[in-house]
Design an enzyme around this catalytic site. Structure first.
Site, PDB file in Angstrom:
ATOM      1  N   HIS A 188     -16.285  88.095  53.801  1.00 28.69           N
ATOM      2  CA  HIS A 188     -15.702  89.408  53.499  1.00 28.69           C
ATOM      3  C   HIS A 188     -16.711  90.507  53.765  1.00 28.69           C
ATOM      4  CE1 HIS A 188     -12.578  87.703  50.462  1.00 28.69           C
ATOM      5  NE2 HIS A 188     -12.228  87.564  51.723  1.00 28.69           N
ATOM      6  N   ARG A 194      -3.863  90.975  63.600  1.00 25.71           N
ATOM      7  CA  ARG A 194      -4.171  89.674  62.984  1.00 25.71           C
ATOM      8  C   ARG A 194      -3.707  89.687  61.535  1.00 25.71           C
ATOM      9  NH1 ARG A 194      -9.421  90.332  66.114  1.00 25.71           N
ATOM     10  NH2 ARG A 194      -9.639  88.442  67.353  1.00 25.71           N
ATOM     11  N   ARG A 211       1.058  89.386  65.349  1.00 30.51           N
ATOM     12  CA  ARG A 211       0.866  87.941  65.489  1.00 30.51           C
ATOM     13  C   ARG A 211       1.185  87.264  64.158  1.00 30.51           C
ATOM     14  NH1 ARG A 211      -4.942  85.622  67.002  1.00 30.51           N
ATOM     15  NH2 ARG A 211      -5.410  86.092  64.832  1.00 30.51           N
ATOM     16  N   GLU A 241      -4.276  80.161  74.131  1.00 25.88           N
ATOM     17  CA  GLU A 241      -5.652  79.979  73.647  1.00 25.88           C
ATOM     18  C   GLU A 241      -6.018  78.508  73.498  1.00 25.88           C
ATOM     19  OE1 GLU A 241      -6.118  81.961  69.851  1.00 25.88           O
ATOM     20  OE2 GLU A 241      -4.151  81.344  69.154  1.00 25.88           O
ATOM     21  N   ASN A 255     -11.251  83.810  72.700  1.00 28.16           N
ATOM     22  CA  ASN A 255     -12.164  83.295  71.664  1.00 28.16           C
ATOM     23  C   ASN A 255     -11.915  81.804  71.422  1.00 28.16           C
ATOM     24  OD1 ASN A 255     -12.714  85.985  71.480  1.00 28.16           O
ATOM     25  ND2 ASN A 255     -11.654  86.302  69.552  1.00 28.16           N
ATOM     26  N   ASP A 256     -10.636  81.471  71.255  1.00 28.17           N
ATOM     27  CA  ASP A 256     -10.309  80.060  71.036  1.00 28.17           C
ATOM     28  C   ASP A 256     -10.269  79.284  72.343  1.00 28.17           C
ATOM     29  OD1 ASP A 256     -10.068  79.496  68.247  1.00 28.17           O
ATOM     30  OD2 ASP A 256      -8.383  80.886  68.194  1.00 28.17           O
ATOM     31  N   ARG A 266     -16.713  78.022  67.840  1.00 25.25           N
ATOM     32  CA  ARG A 266     -17.025  79.446  68.038  1.00 25.25           C
ATOM     33  C   ARG A 266     -17.887  80.038  66.927  1.00 25.25           C
ATOM     34  NH1 ARG A 266     -11.055  82.195  67.358  1.00 25.25           N
ATOM     35  NH2 ARG A 266     -12.086  84.062  66.561  1.00 25.25           N
ATOM     36  N   CYS A 314      -6.561  89.358  74.901  1.00 20.08           N
ATOM     37  CA  CYS A 314      -6.867  90.006  73.621  1.00 20.08           C
ATOM     38  C   CYS A 314      -8.096  89.397  72.951  1.00 20.08           C
ATOM     39  CB  CYS A 314      -5.667  89.963  72.687  1.00 20.08           C
ATOM     40  SG  CYS A 314      -5.235  88.305  72.161  1.00 20.08           S
TER      41      CYS A 314
HETATM   42  C1  PEP Z   1      -8.643  84.554  70.305  1.00 21.92           C
HETATM   43  O1  PEP Z   1      -8.665  83.384  69.920  1.00 21.92           O
HETATM   44  O2  PEP Z   1      -9.159  84.942  71.368  1.00 21.92           O
HETATM   45  C2  PEP Z   1      -7.993  85.595  69.507  1.00 21.92           C
HETATM   46  C3  PEP Z   1      -7.809  86.813  69.956  1.00 21.92           C
HETATM   47  O3  PEP Z   1      -7.609  85.273  68.257  1.00 21.92           O
HETATM   48  P1  PEP Z   1      -8.611  85.084  67.013  1.00 21.92           P
HETATM   49  O4  PEP Z   1      -9.955  85.617  67.402  1.00 21.92           O
HETATM   50  O5  PEP Z   1      -7.958  85.825  65.911  1.00 21.92           O
HETATM   51  O6  PEP Z   1      -8.592  83.591  66.828  1.00 21.92           O
HETATM   52 MG    MG Z   2      -7.424  82.658  68.361  1.00 18.38          MG
END
Ligand code: PEP
Ligand code: MG
Length: 581
Positions: free
Chosen positions: A191, A298, A334, A434, A457-458, A468, A505
């Site tokens: 947090h 998110r 989302r 992802e 990211n994923d 990650r 994204c």
């Molecule tokens: C991602 O996985 O790239 C993404 C945008 O979602 P998050 O970072 O919320 O997993």
């Molecule tokens: Mg993700």
């Protein structure tokens, strides 16, 4: 000069005197009371607890007013903890039966639960132990009548250095005088880290043991871009950082002033640049910075203040707040991406698993808990009667999973129709791409959705098998890996063949060096963090499509991530020298 490295959680550079907060100054030793004095001691405890509750309520009010209700909710969760009858009765029993002092009894009980959370083997829950330590500190301060460090009303600029900053200490930091902070412990998903980003304060966490090496007043440089803390730097280093920070500020101000301009390449191709948000309040930051809308909301951060089940009205209010701020610009909501590194759902739906990133998270968890899923879908469909809302499913890994999610959406529409509730029946439906399986099957997915949004990211973590959020494998987590780029290109092509809008994204969209590559691959939509929106737009305005295509073609010929990264950095330097710095 000593250089310490930690996890960069909020960008920016700060230079100033250190304010070192006492580490475990309030650790309490076991002390006993006289047996016939238990009642008076308990009265002292109850009165301290009353003060604590007042303090928390004040923090809640301040946070609500200054940074928004989502943050205030952190304190309402603390208030619930402070009033927990189980906690109070355990302290009561220790004082009455074992004759522990209230200081020792409350510390003992709170630490017992905190350590249990830390030992569950789940990083998110381990971070929540922090909330219990926060409560412990408050109770002890009140019992001991200790003057608390007043971080809310400082008289001079400081960089706060602490063993740990609790969410409540972070939320009330005096933003006029606190230039940034660094802590010995803490992770990227805490947090505290989220709050630092929302307050836009440069911050580093998880630096490791360093407080004993520094005393208050020592000059430090806190580099929130690279996760570095420079203790007692020499004059040359200070001058270099000051110079760089000044240049960065000038560039940022110039680019911000240009942000109302549309993101159009030099040869007039329009690229849409959206913002990613976690909290409704951030929608405003996106619009101020010239975003074309919200490309990723998110929603799991609705659970920031604890695992309490959110009602349909809680969801609805949050979505309406975003719609009100962005007007008729598009918003992609989302569905809950709970689990793994993110916020957890109600405890009863959470089962410990050995490998949370590959476990029951995200859409899988929603499909496993239809009540949770339907509640959210109802709120999205209802809120979508105004505003340009789309719904997006995260972590889709097979067509069957997508079809199940869409079927639930149709069920929800039927329920709302039967109940005579007003909703938008034609909300576009998209998926996050992802998981590598979804990228590989993009042609088939394209027949069944209205849009794709690539979550790099994923996608990177699942393609390269590198967690990650684990610093130990950070060198394997490579955005520029050719395997990742090929998957992205595959999705962009599948989208183009079906005339489907495709957005990126993930965090890569916020990194200016990837912007020419993405545009050259054919992407016309990017969604970035609010702070990055002006820079991304500036790169787009400095490009031609032909040049971007050339960059993409050359990058795709290279077979090593480090060569691709070096090449893209060099190209950015030519296109926007300011931003490459
Ligand atoms: C991602 O996985 O790239 C993404 C945008 O979602 P998050 O970072 O919320 O997993
Ligand atoms: Mg993700």
């Amino acid at each position: 000069m000593i250089v310490k490295r930690g996890v960069a959680v909020s960008p920016g550079v700060a230079i100033g005197p250190a304010m070192v907060l006492g580490a475990a100054a309030l650790r309490i030793r076991r002390r006993f009371i006289r047996a016939d004095n238990a009642e008076a001691e308990l009265e002292r405890f109850r009165s301290a607890l009353d003060h604590v509750c007042e303090e928390i309520a004040t923090n809640e009010r301040q946070a609500n007013e200054q940074i928004g209700k989502q943050y205030g909710a952190i304190f309402s969760a603390h208030l619930q903890l402070a009033r927990d009858p189980k906690l109070i009765s355990e302290v009561d029993e220790l004082v009455r039966k074992r004759h522990y002092s209230p200081e020792f009894a409350s510390s003992h009980v709170l630490r017992k639960y905190a350590h249990q959370l830390q030992n569950l083997g789940n990083p998110y829950l381990a971070e929540r132990a922090n909330d219990l330590f926060d409560l412990e500190r408050r109770i002890l301060r009140n019992l001991l009548n200790e003057q608390k460090e007043d971080l809310a009303h400082l008289t001079e600029d400081v960089i706060v250095l602490a063993h740990n900053l609790t969410p409540s200490e972070t939320a009330v930091l005096d933003r006029k005088h606190v230039l940034g902070f660094a802590t010995e412990i803490g992770g990227a998903t805490s947090h505290t880290a989220i709050l630092a980003g929302a307050l836009e304060l440069p911050a580093i966490v998880g630096v490791g043991h360093f407080l004993t090496e520094i005393s208050g007043g020592t000059t430090v440089i806190l580099d929130g871009n690279h996760g570095e803390l420079l203790i007692d730097p020499d004059e040359d280093t200070i001058a270099r950082y000051r110079d760089a920070a000044q240049k960065a500020r000038a560039v940022a101000a110039r680019i911000l002033s240009l942000s109302p301009r549309t993101a159009e390449t030099k040869d007039r191709t329009r690229i849409h640049v959206y913002g990613n948000i976690e909290f409704p309040e951030e929608a405003e930051h996106c619009i101020e910075r010239g975003a074309d809308g919200i490309g990723l909301y998110r929603t799991e951060f609705l659970y920031l203040a604890g695992a309490r089940e959110r009602t349909e009205q809680d969801h609805f209010n949050a979505y309406r707040a975003v719609i009100e701020k962005v007007g008729d610009r598009p918003i992609v909501i989302r569905t809950l991406d709970l689990g793994a590194d993110k916020v957890l759902p109600a405890e009863e739906t959470f089962e410990r698993c050995a490998n949370p990133e590959l476990g029951l998270r995200s859409i899988r968890l929603s499909l496993d808990n239809l009540q949770l899923f339907k509640t959210q879908l109802r709120a999205i469909l209802r809120a979508a009667t105004t505003g340009q809302v789309s719904v997006m499913f995260p972590l889709i890994s097979s067509l069957l999973e997508l079809r199940q999610a869409k079927m639930i959406l149709e069920d929800v529409k039927e329920d709302l129709t039967d109940e005579g509730v007003e909703f938008n029946a034609s909300v576009p439906v998209g998926i996050m791409v992802e998981v590598p399986s979804a990228a590989l099957m993009a042609v088939e997915f394209a027949r069944e959705v209205d849009f794709f949004s690539i979550g790099t990211n994923d996608l990177i973590q699942y393609t390269l098998a590198a967690d990650r959020s684990d610093p130990a494998v950070a060198k394997y987590y490579n955005s520029a890996d050719p395997a990742v780029l090929r998957l992205i290109r595959m999705v962009v092509r599948a989208g183009a063949e079906s005339g489907l809008p495709v957005t990126v994204c993930g965090q890569m969209s916020s990194d200016p060096k990837f912007v020419p590559l993405f545009v050259g691959m054919g992407l016309r939509n990017l969604s970035a963090t609010p702070q990055a929106v002006p820079e991304v737009k500036e790169v787009i305005r400095s490009l031609t499509i032909a040049h971007a295509e050339q960059i993409a073609a050359s990058a795709m010929e290279l077979d090593l991530a480090r060569d691709i990264e070096g090449f893209l950095r060099g190209e950015l330097k030519r296109i926007c020298p300011d931003l490459a710095e």
